[in-house]
Write a protein that holds these residues in place. Structure first.
Motif, PDB file in Angstrom:
ATOM      1  N   PHE A   4      51.353  23.398 -15.048  1.00 21.48           N
ATOM      2  CA  PHE A   4      50.662  22.339 -14.311  1.00 21.48           C
ATOM      3  C   PHE A   4      50.934  20.997 -14.968  1.00 21.48           C
ATOM      4  O   PHE A   4      51.121  20.912 -16.178  1.00 21.48           O
ATOM      5  CB  PHE A   4      49.144  22.554 -14.329  1.00 21.48           C
ATOM      6  CG  PHE A   4      48.714  23.893 -13.813  1.00 21.48           C
ATOM      7  CD1 PHE A   4      48.808  24.209 -12.468  1.00 21.48           C
ATOM      8  CD2 PHE A   4      48.185  24.845 -14.668  1.00 21.48           C
ATOM      9  CE1 PHE A   4      48.401  25.433 -11.993  1.00 21.48           C
ATOM     10  CE2 PHE A   4      47.769  26.078 -14.201  1.00 21.48           C
ATOM     11  CZ  PHE A   4      47.883  26.375 -12.853  1.00 21.48           C
ATOM     12  N   SER A   5      50.877  19.955 -14.158  1.00 21.20           N
ATOM     13  CA  SER A   5      50.903  18.617 -14.738  1.00 21.20           C
ATOM     14  C   SER A   5      49.563  18.390 -15.433  1.00 21.20           C
ATOM     15  O   SER A   5      48.592  19.107 -15.175  1.00 21.20           O
ATOM     16  CB  SER A   5      51.114  17.566 -13.643  1.00 21.20           C
ATOM     17  OG  SER A   5      49.961  17.487 -12.812  1.00 21.20           O
ATOM     18  N   SER A   6      49.501  17.394 -16.299  1.00 21.72           N
ATOM     19  CA  SER A   6      48.251  17.137 -17.016  1.00 21.72           C
ATOM     20  C   SER A   6      47.131  16.744 -16.047  1.00 21.72           C
ATOM     21  O   SER A   6      45.971  17.074 -16.271  1.00 21.72           O
ATOM     22  CB  SER A   6      48.442  16.063 -18.090  1.00 21.72           C
ATOM     23  OG  SER A   6      48.893  14.862 -17.502  1.00 21.72           O
ATOM     24  N   GLU A   7      47.484  16.079 -14.942  1.00 18.40           N
ATOM     25  CA  GLU A   7      46.462  15.712 -13.942  1.00 18.40           C
ATOM     26  C   GLU A   7      45.898  16.951 -13.260  1.00 18.40           C
ATOM     27  O   GLU A   7      44.697  17.064 -13.047  1.00 18.40           O
ATOM     28  CB  GLU A   7      47.034  14.754 -12.884  1.00 18.40           C
ATOM     29  CG  GLU A   7      47.425  13.390 -13.410  1.00 18.40           C
ATOM     30  CD  GLU A   7      48.836  13.369 -13.999  1.00 18.40           C
ATOM     31  OE1 GLU A   7      49.634  14.309 -13.741  1.00 18.40           O
ATOM     32  OE2 GLU A   7      49.135  12.420 -14.742  1.00 18.40           O
ATOM     33  N   HIS A   8      46.786  17.887 -12.920  1.00 18.47           N
ATOM     34  CA  HIS A   8      46.325  19.136 -12.308  1.00 18.47           C
ATOM     35  C   HIS A   8      45.468  19.934 -13.281  1.00 18.47           C
ATOM     36  O   HIS A   8      44.433  20.482 -12.902  1.00 18.47           O
ATOM     37  CB  HIS A   8      47.503  19.992 -11.827  1.00 18.47           C
ATOM     38  CG  HIS A   8      48.182  19.431 -10.627  1.00 18.47           C
ATOM     39  ND1 HIS A   8      49.540  19.211 -10.591  1.00 18.47           N
ATOM     40  CD2 HIS A   8      47.703  19.031  -9.423  1.00 18.47           C
ATOM     41  CE1 HIS A   8      49.870  18.706  -9.421  1.00 18.47           C
ATOM     42  NE2 HIS A   8      48.772  18.580  -8.696  1.00 18.47           N
ATOM     43  N   TYR A   9      45.916  20.012 -14.523  1.00 18.15           N
ATOM     44  CA  TYR A   9      45.166  20.759 -15.520  1.00 18.15           C
ATOM     45  C   TYR A   9      43.785  20.145 -15.710  1.00 18.15           C
ATOM     46  O   TYR A   9      42.783  20.866 -15.785  1.00 18.15           O
ATOM     47  CB  TYR A   9      45.914  20.827 -16.852  1.00 18.15           C
ATOM     48  CG  TYR A   9      45.242  21.758 -17.836  1.00 18.15           C
ATOM     49  CD1 TYR A   9      45.486  23.124 -17.790  1.00 18.15           C
ATOM     50  CD2 TYR A   9      44.339  21.278 -18.778  1.00 18.15           C
ATOM     51  CE1 TYR A   9      44.860  23.992 -18.662  1.00 18.15           C
ATOM     52  CE2 TYR A   9      43.705  22.129 -19.652  1.00 18.15           C
ATOM     53  CZ  TYR A   9      43.964  23.483 -19.591  1.00 18.15           C
ATOM     54  OH  TYR A   9      43.324  24.339 -20.443  1.00 18.15           O
ATOM     55  N   PHE A  11      42.023  18.481 -13.557  1.00 18.34           N
ATOM     56  CA  PHE A  11      41.218  18.808 -12.369  1.00 18.34           C
ATOM     57  C   PHE A  11      40.728  20.256 -12.450  1.00 18.34           C
ATOM     58  O   PHE A  11      39.544  20.539 -12.230  1.00 18.34           O
ATOM     59  CB  PHE A  11      42.041  18.578 -11.094  1.00 18.34           C
ATOM     60  CG  PHE A  11      41.319  18.969  -9.842  1.00 18.34           C
ATOM     61  CD1 PHE A  11      40.297  18.172  -9.341  1.00 18.34           C
ATOM     62  CD2 PHE A  11      41.654  20.125  -9.163  1.00 18.34           C
ATOM     63  CE1 PHE A  11      39.612  18.527  -8.182  1.00 18.34           C
ATOM     64  CE2 PHE A  11      40.987  20.497  -8.004  1.00 18.34           C
ATOM     65  CZ  PHE A  11      39.962  19.692  -7.519  1.00 18.34           C
ATOM     66  N   ILE A  12      41.623  21.176 -12.781  1.00 19.86           N
ATOM     67  CA  ILE A  12      41.268  22.593 -12.896  1.00 19.86           C
ATOM     68  C   ILE A  12      40.220  22.790 -13.991  1.00 19.86           C
ATOM     69  O   ILE A  12      39.225  23.496 -13.802  1.00 19.86           O
ATOM     70  CB  ILE A  12      42.533  23.444 -13.161  1.00 19.86           C
ATOM     71  CG1 ILE A  12      43.431  23.438 -11.922  1.00 19.86           C
ATOM     72  CG2 ILE A  12      42.170  24.867 -13.576  1.00 19.86           C
ATOM     73  CD1 ILE A  12      44.838  23.936 -12.184  1.00 19.86           C
ATOM     74  N   THR A  71      39.647  29.216 -11.654  1.00 17.27           N
ATOM     75  CA  THR A  71      40.127  28.170 -12.563  1.00 17.27           C
ATOM     76  C   THR A  71      40.327  28.720 -13.968  1.00 17.27           C
ATOM     77  O   THR A  71      41.242  28.295 -14.684  1.00 17.27           O
ATOM     78  CB  THR A  71      39.169  26.963 -12.583  1.00 17.27           C
ATOM     79  OG1 THR A  71      37.843  27.408 -12.914  1.00 17.27           O
ATOM     80  CG2 THR A  71      39.161  26.240 -11.239  1.00 17.27           C
ATOM     81  N   LEU A  74      43.684  30.359 -13.917  1.00 13.08           N
ATOM     82  CA  LEU A  74      44.743  29.338 -13.900  1.00 13.08           C
ATOM     83  C   LEU A  74      44.939  28.722 -15.283  1.00 13.08           C
ATOM     84  O   LEU A  74      46.073  28.526 -15.734  1.00 13.08           O
ATOM     85  CB  LEU A  74      44.419  28.246 -12.875  1.00 13.08           C
ATOM     86  CG  LEU A  74      44.541  28.650 -11.408  1.00 13.08           C
ATOM     87  CD1 LEU A  74      44.025  27.529 -10.507  1.00 13.08           C
ATOM     88  CD2 LEU A  74      45.966  29.022 -11.060  1.00 13.08           C
TER      89      LEU A  74
END
Length: 150
Positions: A4-9, A11-12, A71, A74
């Motif tokens: 994941f990108s850091s932004e996705h991570y 959010f998760i 999450t 993930l």
């Protein structure tokens, strides 16, 4: 964490933490606050309070549980795409224990739902399940903090 990108991570992780706070908060409230009211309030009032809480929790808790575990999986896969490498680091070993506790919590949650559906839930089982889940949640929180130092 290349999955994941850091932004996705972020959010998760945020969804995971909010879900954990919600689920853990409800369990901690029930064990530390609600249980203490049994000695102070009549059985009828307690049954009314508890049934109201259960009715309310049934509306949102399944979504919270799904978000919490989805999450969590993930984030686990983000850190350990190859699960066999978890035992190679102290972070991974702590995470393995945390996952084991989370599985116990999930089994308890499913057991409680099934017993409730079958009409076989009784106060002793309810209390035992809550104490097991409470203990696991405290363990998960301590392990989560310890993982920062692993």
């Amino acid at each position: 964490m290349s999955v994941f990108s850091s932004e996705h991570y972020f959010f998760i992780q945020t969804i995971h933490l909010l879900s954990a706070m919600t689920f853990g908060g409800v369990v901690i409230f029930e064990v530390l606050i609600l249980e203490s009211l049994h000695d102070r309030l009549s059985k009828e009032i307690m049954m009314e309070i508890e049934s109201g809480i259960i009715r309310r929790a049934r509306k949102f808790m399944p979504v919270v549980i799904v978000l919490l575990y989805a999450t969590g999986v993930l984030m686990l896969l983000a850190h350990f795409p190859d699960l066999s490498t978890m035992r190679d680091s102290s972070f991974g070993r702590l995470l393995m224990v945390k996952v084991a506790l989370a599985v116990i919590v999930l089994v308890c949650f499913i057991t409680a739902m099934v017993l409730q559906f079958l009409g076989k839930m009784n106060p002793a089982i309810f209390k035992a399940i809550h104490l097991i889940v409470f203990t696991c949640i405290i363990g998960i929180v301590v392990l989560a903090k310890a993982m920062f130092y692993a």
